[in-house]
Write a protein that holds these residues in place. Structure first.
Motif, short mmCIF file in Angstrom:
data_model
loop_
_atom_site.label_atom_id
_atom_site.label_comp_id
_atom_site.label_asym_id
_atom_site.label_seq_id
_atom_site.Cartn_x
_atom_site.Cartn_y
_atom_site.Cartn_z
N LEU A 39 -1.45 1.36 -7.27
CA LEU A 39 -2.14 1.12 -6.00
C LEU A 39 -1.18 0.97 -4.83
O LEU A 39 -0.08 0.42 -4.98
N GLU A 40 -1.65 1.41 -3.67
CA GLU A 40 -0.96 1.08 -2.42
C GLU A 40 -1.29 -0.38 -2.09
O GLU A 40 -2.35 -0.89 -2.49
N PRO A 41 -0.41 -1.06 -1.34
CA PRO A 41 -0.63 -2.49 -1.05
C PRO A 41 -2.01 -2.78 -0.45
O PRO A 41 -2.66 -3.77 -0.81
N ASP A 42 -2.50 -1.89 0.42
CA ASP A 42 -3.78 -2.19 1.08
C ASP A 42 -5.00 -1.98 0.17
O ASP A 42 -6.12 -2.26 0.58
N ALA A 43 -4.76 -1.52 -1.05
CA ALA A 43 -5.89 -1.33 -1.98
C ALA A 43 -5.99 -2.45 -3.01
O ALA A 43 -6.94 -2.50 -3.80
N VAL A 44 -5.01 -3.37 -2.99
CA VAL A 44 -4.95 -4.36 -4.07
C VAL A 44 -6.10 -5.36 -3.98
O VAL A 44 -6.75 -5.68 -4.99
N GLU A 45 -6.40 -5.84 -2.77
CA GLU A 45 -7.42 -6.87 -2.64
C GLU A 45 -8.78 -6.36 -3.15
O GLU A 45 -9.48 -7.06 -3.90
N ALA A 46 -9.15 -5.15 -2.78
CA ALA A 46 -10.44 -4.59 -3.22
C ALA A 46 -10.45 -4.42 -4.75
O ALA A 46 -11.46 -4.70 -5.41
N ALA A 47 -9.31 -4.02 -5.31
CA ALA A 47 -9.25 -3.83 -6.76
C ALA A 47 -9.43 -5.16 -7.49
O ALA A 47 -10.13 -5.24 -8.50
N VAL A 48 -8.82 -6.21 -6.94
CA VAL A 48 -8.94 -7.53 -7.59
C VAL A 48 -10.37 -8.06 -7.42
O VAL A 48 -10.95 -8.62 -8.36
N THR A 49 -10.96 -7.86 -6.27
CA THR A 49 -12.35 -8.29 -6.04
C THR A 49 -13.30 -7.62 -7.03
O THR A 49 -14.22 -8.26 -7.56
N ALA A 50 -13.04 -6.36 -7.33
CA ALA A 50 -13.91 -5.61 -8.26
C ALA A 50 -13.92 -6.25 -9.65
O ALA A 50 -14.91 -6.17 -10.38
#
Ligand code: NAP
Length: 285
Positions: A39-50
């Motif tokens: 993942l790119e850094p800006d995609a991490v939060e959404a991935a963790v929320t999922a």
């Protein structure tokens, strides 16, 4: 519904974890899969929320996102907080995310197998002060090691590591440069020498003075690609016990698997599944 686990990081070059966990899911009859999410850094939060969703069991995390993911969890277990690294996350039934660390217990299990004795009472020399060294030093101290001497190329990092763990265990802890005479001297009474640097994997050479270790000492190199580093070759030439980081990798995976599924005892299945990759020095995803 197929349950999901993912490893997030960037880059993700190895698929050892995926191979081990998918084999364990199959052996345990659990309908689940282990995904690699680069993942790119800006995609991490959404991935963790999922991962709060009902189809997720949890996550594993590698560089450079360990700190970021720790901050996105609802809670971080005390050992992981003390070590300063969350490398795994489990989703609770209610969807809460708990961060934990598997490297420290994985190292302890792997190294005690290699030493054929407990860490309690041992004198340990550790090369390195990065993420892995934090788990190693915490594991040694919390298991009751008598003396832990850390040597690192950058002395300030070694000092920060030692400062973090002053209140863990009852053993003595000191930190210095790799070439400090006191670090060299500590080899003479060491029961265990641990390489927790990338030397042997990235840079050539060795970090420990194998020729100074007592005959009963064990040399443990966290590096597992390549499977035999110059350090391990030197230790074996001297007839010392010597092991690479593969057993730590397997043990930490089995610990994470049990947290996600409540199914224990998967180390043998994982060891067999990952053996071909571990035997291949060029194994990459
Ligand atoms: P890291 O945080 O990047 O730390 C790297 C460490 O290596 C630092 O102490 C660094 O010293 C030292 N280093 C790098 N190049 C060096 C050189 N040429 N000479 C002397 N020291 C050097 O890495 P990490 O996450 O701790 O990982 C360290 C190793 O452990 C890696 O090989 C990794 O694959 C392995 N590991 C294995 C497992 C397992 O399950 N077996 C688990 C985790 C990690 P400075 O502070 O001076 O830069």
């Amino acid at each position: 519904m197929t349950s999901r686990v993912a490893l997030i990081g960037k880059p993700l070059r190895r698929r050892h974890s995926q191979v081990m966990h998918d084999a364990a899911f199959a052996a345990a009859g659990i309908d689940a899969r282990y995904e690699l999410l680069e993942l790119e850094p800006d995609a991490v939060e959404a991935a963790v929320t999922a991962v709060r969703g009902a189809d997720w069991l949890g996550l594993q995390v590698t560089a450079p996102y360990k700190r970021l993911v720790a901050g996105l969890c609802d809670s971080v277990e005390p050992d992981a907080a003390t070590i300063g690294a969350v490398n795994s996350v489990v989703r609770s039934d209610a969807g809460g995310l708990v961060g934990f660390n598997t490297d420290a217990p994985g190292f302890r299990a792997g190294v005690e197998l290699a030493m054929d004795r407990p860490l309690a009472g041992a004198n340990v020399v550790v090369a390195g002060a990065g993420g892995a060294a934090h788990a190693v030093v915490f594991a040694c101290l919390s298991a009751g090691a008598r003396e832990v001497t850390i040597g690192n190329r950058t002395v300030s990092s070694a000092a920060e590591l030692a400062e973090r763990f002053t209140r863990v265990g009852v053993g003595s802890l000191s930190a210095m440069a790799l070439d400090d005479p006191a670090f060299i001297r500590a080899h003479r009474s060491a029961d265990l020498a641990v390489n927790a640097t990338t030397v042997g994997m990235i840079d050539a050479g060795t970090t420990m003075q194998v020729e100074l270790l007592p005959t009963g000492a064990t040399v443990f190199d966290l590096v597992y690609v390549p499977p035999e580093t110059p350090l391990l070759r030197a230790a074996r030439r001297r007839g010392l016990r010597a092991a690479n980081g593969s057993e730590m990798l397997i043990q930490q995976a089995a610990i994470a698997f049990e947290r996600w599924t409540a199914v224990g005892g998967m180390a043998d299945v994982m060891r067999a599944a990952v053996a071909p990759l571990l035997a291949d020095p060029d194994a990459r995803a």
